[in-house]
Structure formats: C-alpha cells, structure tokens
Design a protein around this motif. Structure first.
Motif, PDB file in Angstrom:
ATOM      1  N   PHE A   1      33.424  80.803  20.096  1.00 60.22           N
ATOM      2  CA  PHE A   1      32.407  80.273  19.200  1.00 60.22           C
ATOM      3  C   PHE A   1      31.939  81.342  18.209  1.00 60.22           C
ATOM      4  CE2 PHE A   1      27.755  79.888  18.507  1.00 60.22           C
ATOM      5  CZ  PHE A   1      27.771  78.787  17.664  1.00 60.22           C
TER       6      PHE A   1
ATOM      7  N   GLU B   1      34.976  82.168  15.806  1.00 62.38           N
ATOM      8  CA  GLU B   1      35.608  81.132  14.984  1.00 62.38           C
ATOM      9  C   GLU B   1      34.654  80.083  14.418  1.00 62.38           C
ATOM     10  OE1 GLU B   1      38.731  81.381  14.274  1.00 62.38           O
ATOM     11  OE2 GLU B   1      39.264  82.974  15.694  1.00 62.38           O
ATOM     12  N   THR B   2      33.482  79.894  15.034  1.00 70.67           N
ATOM     13  CA  THR B   2      32.682  78.709  14.723  1.00 70.67           C
ATOM     14  C   THR B   2      31.301  79.015  14.170  1.00 70.67           C
ATOM     15  OG1 THR B   2      33.800  77.649  16.595  1.00 70.67           O
ATOM     16  CG2 THR B   2      31.949  76.466  15.659  1.00 70.67           C
TER      17      THR B   2
ATOM     18  N   TYR C   1      27.578  77.271  10.999  1.00 67.78           N
ATOM     19  CA  TYR C   1      27.035  76.517  12.139  1.00 67.78           C
ATOM     20  C   TYR C   1      25.875  75.619  11.744  1.00 67.78           C
ATOM     21  CZ  TYR C   1      24.532  75.688  16.539  1.00 67.78           C
ATOM     22  OH  TYR C   1      23.878  75.109  17.591  1.00 67.78           O
TER      23      TYR C   1
ATOM     24  N   THR D   1      33.652  67.511  13.632  1.00 64.09           N
ATOM     25  CA  THR D   1      33.972  68.918  13.424  1.00 64.09           C
ATOM     26  C   THR D   1      33.671  69.694  14.698  1.00 64.09           C
ATOM     27  OG1 THR D   1      33.443  68.763  11.069  1.00 64.09           O
ATOM     28  CG2 THR D   1      33.394  70.968  12.060  1.00 64.09           C
ATOM     29  N   GLU D   2      34.515  70.661  15.021  1.00 61.68           N
ATOM     30  CA  GLU D   2      34.228  71.545  16.158  1.00 61.68           C
ATOM     31  C   GLU D   2      33.197  72.576  15.689  1.00 61.68           C
ATOM     32  OE1 GLU D   2      35.086  71.495  19.347  1.00 61.68           O
ATOM     33  OE2 GLU D   2      36.131  69.598  19.035  1.00 61.68           O
ATOM     34  N   GLY D   3      31.970  72.106  15.533  1.00 67.35           N
ATOM     35  CA  GLY D   3      30.946  72.947  14.939  1.00 67.35           C
ATOM     36  C   GLY D   3      29.858  73.397  15.886  1.00 67.35           C
TER      37      GLY D   3
END
Length: 462
Positions: free
Chosen positions: A214, A217-218, A222, A231-233
């Motif tokens: 996380f 990459e995220t 955010y 979204t993989e947010g």
C-alpha cells in the motif's frame, strides 16, 4: 527460570506484541489462545470472522513453530481455562494485551484479581490502540462526541511509541493443545468461503506485505482513489488490524516514514482513518452497548418499519434493483469485504429508504465481514443512521444512482459484481432500458427519501 503464559486475544502477531515481548524478556514463555464462546457478554464471532480466525491462528502457529514454539489452543470460559493453563505449565506469571469492551474488561479484571490472589504476577499492556480511551478527554474530562476535536486532541498528545520487534528468542515447555480443526471455525455443508480464499491471505506476514504494498504502490492519490470502488485505492488493512496481525503502531511508524515520498494530503487522510478507528473504540469504551442501543437516546422513538423478509433478503443478497447497492452486497457476500463508499450507500439504503432499524444491518455485516470490528461496525452503522456520535446529518441520504455515477462513472464496479448488467447500456439505471434477468427497483427512491426525511423531521421536533 521464570515462566509466563501469554494469553493472546485480538493480537495474533509476534512483532510489536508488548505482552509477548515482556514475557520473553523475563524467561520462558507459553503462548495460548482461548476460544471463549460461552462467557456472558462477549459477542460471538460471525461466520466470516470465524473463517479468518482459523487461518490467522494457523499462520501464527506456523510462525511460532519456526522458532521452536507451539501455539497452545484451548476452548471454554477464559475465567477457568487461563488459570488451568498457568497451573499445568507451572507458570509464575500471566501477561496479556488490553481489551476495551465492557465484558472483556470485566473478565480481565476478575482474572487479574484471582490470578493475583493465587500468587501469579499479572500484567496487561497497551498494544492495539494508539491512545488509551480514558486518556483522550475534553477539557472538562468527558469523552469526545465529535471526531475532529477528538483527533486534534490525539495529535496534540505525545507521539505513539515506536513498535517493538519480534522477541529475539522464544522458548518454553509444551503443554496439551486442542486441535484447531475441532473448533469447526471453517464453513461446511455448504462451504461458502471460496471467495474469501481467493481474496484474502490472513496472518502477520500477509499484513506486513499488504501495508508495504500500500505504501509503495497505492498511497499516492489515496485521498481521491479511496472513494472509487473500482480502483485498488484503499489499504485493505482492516481485517488485519481487527485480528491484531498488525498493530496501529506499526502502521503509524511505517506510514510516517513514507512521508518523504507520499503527498502530505494523502498521508493526512490515511492517518485520519486510523484516527476514526481510535474514535470508534473510545465510543465503545464509554458506551458498551453501542451495537444494541442508540447512542442518541432520542432515536428510541424513531418509527422503524418491520422489514418484510423478502425485501430484506433482496438487500442482503444484492437483488434490490439498484446496481450500486447490489454490487456492494454481492461483493460482501463473495469476499467478506465491501468498499467503504459503498458500505455507506448500502447502509443508508437499508435505513433511510427501506426504513429498517440500523441494528438489522449491523448484525448482517457482523456475520459477513472479515473485518467485523466490535467498535467500528456499530459506530459506523449509527453514523449512517444519525443515531450515533458525530453522526451524518439526518437529511444526508445517499442516492445510489447519484453515488454510482459520481464514483463509478464508467460502471466498472457495477459490471464486475453484477453479470446481468455487463452488456447494459445504462448500467446506473437499468430499469430505463429493461435488462433481462435483473430485478426491477425494490422501491421508489424519491418517495422513500421523502418518507425518511419526514420521520427524521418529526423526531427532531418531538
């Protein structure tokens, strides 16, 4: 040599485990988990949480075995089981990390007293909250009822401690342990957990990997990405935090260390999510019946409608005819998790469009969420209902069509979870084109909204 029984609860980790760390420093250790499903007042786990617990204990047992230790499993009332384990091991101390529900605190206090009377050294530790609930109060010494000043007060306190490492050495005797499979935590006849298995990897190592992924990459973006269900947010750390596979101190430290690369706004919002978790636990500490009683007692007079079982099942299983609600409820059923934006919409729909008591929804989420938290779950349901602390204004009713158009504009999330709509032209309002195999809307959004607003207004004027 001194020997300590470490009684684990919602702290299924080796790193940053203060009770385990202190026990290892003083000598030999026996690590024990007690499945207590009979003590009065302690809420039994829901089905999805039982699945997670099984795999979390499996992972913890494997980590201990790598260090030459056994995880001791026992079931029954902790009041009787913990002293029995201590006596069998010929221990001279029992350590644990603190819990904050009233029944749990009462049980811990009674055990501390009885074990102390029996000659044991007994210590408890702060492990799973950044700030103890009794430490953060208003100037008059009362609990905070609004999040923003609560979080400001937390931030004005000394910074949370640095997390502890894994004890350098662990050793101790082996005593009798129950077979984890005999607890039957996993579903059978039928086995409905295929979606959970393909979505999650419980355990401490997986929690650390998820946090590192996380932050690498995220975290950038955010503040906005966390609102987008397709979204993989989000961090998806919630079930790991719920079972204590990772501590908030570890998250706090690593997120703070990332401050040089992530945007300040993104980190601030992420830290606020940790703060909301702290706030919910403070609420539960001061109102132990948070899952069953309105935080605002005036809501005791709210005219909830007796739900029709067929309509309630339409909500539970994603057949309301409103794509955002149905996608979220199907995601929940399949994965044991739902995106937070969609959770709010699904909760609002049940409470304010269907006029169903928030406790019905809270209980369903308790049974189906892998991150069903004794504090967060009821506090968030009461927030949506307007009956809780720092609650959403009574007039805030989440329109599922508006919400999906705003946060899932291209319909990717809707189409992923609702196969019937994958070829629909108007995925947000499929009733306008008549999609075969997908149900018509369960209710009229405007009429149900007006009914709810009228009921809330009557309550305010009463």
């Amino acid at each position: 040599m001194a020997l300590t029984v470490v009684w684990l609860r919602d702290d299924l980790r080796l790193a940053d485990n203060p009770a385990l760390h202190a026990a290892a420093e003083r000598g030999e250790v026996v690590v024990c988990y007690v499945l207590d499903e009979v003590s009065e007042g302690i809420r039994p786990l829901g089905g999805a949480s039982r699945w997670w617990l099984h795999h979390s204990l499996t992972a913890l047992g494997a980590s201990l075995k790598e260090r030459g230790m056994e995880l001791i499993l026992r079931s029954g009332p902790a009041q009787a089981v913990v002293p029995r384990v201590a006596a069998e091991c010929e221990a001279d101390a029992v350590f644990w990390n603190r819990r904050y529900g009233l029944a749990e605190r009462t049980q811990d206090a009674a055990l501390k007293a009885s074990l102390g009377d029996g000659g044991y050294a007994v210590r408890s530790f702060q492990a799973n909250l950044l700030f103890e609930p009794w430490e953060v109060t208003t100037g008059s010494g009362t609990p905070y009822k609004v999040f923003s000043p609560f979080w400001r007060a937390c931030r004005n306190r000394p910074a949370p401690r640095a997390p502890l490492g894994v004890p350098g050495s662990l050793n101790g005797p082996v005593t009798e342990s129950e077979d984890l499979a005999s607890w039957r935590l996993l579903p059978y006849a039928p086995d409905w957990a295929a979606g959970l298995r393909e979505t999650w990897d419980p355990g401490e190592h997986a929690a650390q990997s998820r946090l590192q992924h996380f932050l690498a990459e995220t975290i950038d973006g955010y503040a906005r990405a966390r609102e987008l269900p397709d979204t993989e947010g989000t961090s998806r750390l919630s079930p790991h935090l719920r079972f204590g596979e990772i501590s908030p101190f570890q998250v706090w430290q690593l997120a703070g260390a990332d401050s040089g690369t992530a945007a300040a706004g993104d980190l601030t919002v992420f830290m606020q999510e940790l703060g909301w978790r702290e706030f919910c636990w403070q609420l539960l500490y001061h109102q132990p019946d948070l899952a069953t009683a309105n935080y605002r007692p005036e809501f005791n007079a709210f005219p909830w409608q007796q739900p029709v079982e067929e309509e309630l099942d339409a909500w539970r299983y994603g057949r309301t005819g409103f794509p955002l609600i149905d996608a979220g409820m199907r995601q929940l059923w399949h994965t044991g998790w739902m995106h937070n934006r969609v959770r709010m919409a699904a909760g609002s729909f049940l409470i304010k469009n269907m006029m169903v008591d928030w406790r019905v929804g809270e209980q369903w989420f308790w049974d189906t969420l892998v991150d069903a938290d004794p504090a967060n779950n009821p506090a968030n349901w009461q927030w949506v209902a307007g009956s809780g602390a720092d609650a959403a204004p009574y007039f805030r009713i989440f329109n599922p069509v508006t919400q999906s158009k705003k946060f899932d504009a291209d319909g990717g999330y809707l189409r992923r979870w609702i196969p019937e709509l994958r070829s629909a032209g108007n995925v947000h309002e499929p009733w306008k084109e008549g999609v075969s195999g997908y149900p018509a809307p369960l209710l009229d959004l405007k009429a149900s909204r007006d009914q709810a607003l009228s009921a809330y207004q009557d309550l305010r004027q009463a």
